[in-house]
Motif scaffolding. Structure first.
Motif, short mmCIF file in Angstrom:
data_model
loop_
_atom_site.label_atom_id
_atom_site.label_comp_id
_atom_site.label_asym_id
_atom_site.label_seq_id
_atom_site.Cartn_x
_atom_site.Cartn_y
_atom_site.Cartn_z
N UNK A 75 0.96 -1.28 0.17
CA UNK A 75 -0.41 0.13 -0.22
C UNK A 75 0.80 1.37 0.08
N UNK A 76 0.97 2.41 -0.55
CA UNK A 76 1.61 3.44 -0.96
C UNK A 76 1.55 4.19 0.38
N UNK A 77 2.75 4.94 0.79
CA UNK A 77 2.48 5.76 1.67
C UNK A 77 1.05 6.95 2.13
N UNK A 78 1.33 7.27 1.32
CA UNK A 78 -0.10 8.26 0.99
C UNK A 78 -1.77 7.71 1.61
N UNK A 79 -1.45 6.00 1.56
CA UNK A 79 -2.64 6.03 1.86
C UNK A 79 -2.97 5.11 3.17
N UNK A 80 -1.44 5.01 3.89
CA UNK A 80 -1.07 4.75 5.57
C UNK A 80 -1.36 5.63 6.16
N UNK A 81 -1.05 5.55 7.50
CA UNK A 81 -1.16 6.10 8.48
C UNK A 81 -0.24 6.01 9.72
N UNK A 82 0.67 6.30 9.95
CA UNK A 82 2.70 6.14 11.07
C UNK A 82 0.78 6.68 12.24
N UNK A 83 1.36 5.59 13.53
CA UNK A 83 0.62 5.19 13.85
C UNK A 83 1.65 5.59 15.43
N UNK A 84 1.37 7.16 16.19
CA UNK A 84 1.65 7.54 16.92
C UNK A 84 1.28 6.91 18.57
N UNK A 85 2.72 7.04 19.56
CA UNK A 85 2.79 6.51 21.01
C UNK A 85 1.80 5.45 21.36
N UNK A 86 2.26 4.92 20.23
CA UNK A 86 2.02 3.20 20.02
C UNK A 86 3.30 1.90 20.96
N UNK A 87 3.14 1.51 21.92
CA UNK A 87 4.69 0.80 22.52
C UNK A 87 4.37 -0.33 21.40
N UNK A 128 9.66 0.06 23.40
CA UNK A 128 9.94 1.28 22.82
C UNK A 128 8.43 2.20 22.65
N UNK A 129 8.31 3.31 22.52
CA UNK A 129 7.15 3.83 22.15
C UNK A 129 7.63 4.73 20.75
N UNK A 130 6.54 4.85 19.91
CA UNK A 130 6.54 5.72 18.40
C UNK A 130 6.48 6.78 18.41
N UNK A 131 6.89 7.54 17.74
CA UNK A 131 7.60 9.35 17.43
C UNK A 131 6.16 9.91 17.34
N UNK A 132 6.79 10.84 16.01
CA UNK A 132 5.22 11.67 16.25
C UNK A 132 5.61 11.28 14.87
N UNK A 133 6.55 10.76 13.74
CA UNK A 133 6.31 9.77 12.95
C UNK A 133 5.75 8.32 13.09
N UNK A 134 6.05 7.82 13.79
CA UNK A 134 5.04 6.68 13.71
C UNK A 134 6.14 5.47 14.27
N UNK A 135 7.70 6.02 14.19
CA UNK A 135 9.06 5.33 13.98
C UNK A 135 9.63 5.23 16.18
N UNK A 136 9.99 3.83 15.26
CA UNK A 136 10.59 3.14 16.76
C UNK A 136 11.82 3.02 16.70
N UNK A 137 12.20 2.48 17.63
CA UNK A 137 13.93 2.14 17.37
C UNK A 137 14.33 1.03 18.99
#
Length: 238
Positions: free
Chosen positions: A90-102, A114-123
């Motif tokens: 699915x193209x990124x334009x049709x997805x939504x980053x999930x924020x504050x997810x453990x 870890x917890x996802x940031x405002x861009x939905x990323x985790x490390x």
């Protein structure tokens, strides 16, 4: 750190190696995790159980690897109706980053989070060559969404993105001897010595595990997505 340690009840011992790299620590019987993350390149994680005898362990550090990814939510109809073969298509334009997810990485009793940031990323910083079960869950409206992946070696993972999907609620009871049908069954819970901390383990077709601790009444509750699952328990004697 003892596996029963919590933020409110810290149960850990700190020891420093001598000039020969030897560490001495006096600890109580139980299950423990040895860890050292003070170096930027190498990391140490090891779980063990100590009983009545002294224990001598030779430990090796592992190269530490950063597992970086994004947690996405999407319209599941795009996949179920055949428009896309998998969520990753699915193209990124049709997805939504999930924020504050453990996001949790688990290997045996070793748990990193870890917890996802405002861009939905985790490390997550993981030891190379160790298998981890990566899971994430969040509550959306009236539904719980989950995502997960099995990582055998973080150093070879090229795509660590996770895709949240709808789940079904599964409730069950674990019984000690006999079934409840004849009225003599005993639930695996409060009052049974050694029952504390026992987990139900649900494993999907890809080997990914979800775990839920059995409560004092012997019951468990899990949110699982569609598919075939195998159930076991963490107590090897059961």
């Amino acid at each position: 750190t003892n596996t029963e340690s919590t933020d409110l009840n810290d149960y850990s011992v700190t020891a420093v190696s001598d000039e020969n790299g030897v560490v001495y620590a006096e600890i109580n019987m139980g299950e423990w995790i040895i860890s050292d993350e003070t170096d930027s390149t190498y990391v140490l994680w090891h779980e063990f159980e100590i009983t009545t005898d002294d224990l001598v362990i030779d430990l090796d550090y592992s190269v530490s690897v950063w597992l970086n990814g994004t947690v996405w939510s999407f319209d599941e109809l795009l996949v179920s109706t055949g428009q896309f073969e998998s969520p990753s298509d699915i193209p990124e334009n049709d997805r939504e980053a999930a924020t504050n997810v453990g996001v949790q990485a688990r290997s045996g009793a070793i748990i990193l989070s870890a917890t996802t940031d405002d861009n939905g990323t985790y490390a997550l910083r993981l030891p190379e060559g160790v298998q981890f079960h990566i899971t994430a869950d969040t509550f959306a409206g009236t539904n719980t969404l989950t995502a997960g992946m099995l990582v055998d070696n973080a150093s070879v993972v090229t795509d660590a993105d996770l895709y949240l999907v709808s789940t079904n609620l599964l409730q069950g009871t674990v019984w000690l001897r006999d079934s409840p049908m004849n009225g003599t069954g005993i639930q695996w819970g409060e009052g049974i010595t050694g029952s504390e901390g026992t987990e139900v383990i649900a494993t999907d077709e890809n080997g990914l595990e979800w775990r839920q601790e059995i409560d004092v009444a012997g019951t468990f509750l899990m949110h699982l997505d569609d598919g075939n699952w195998t159930f076991t328990v963490s107590n090897a004697e059961m």
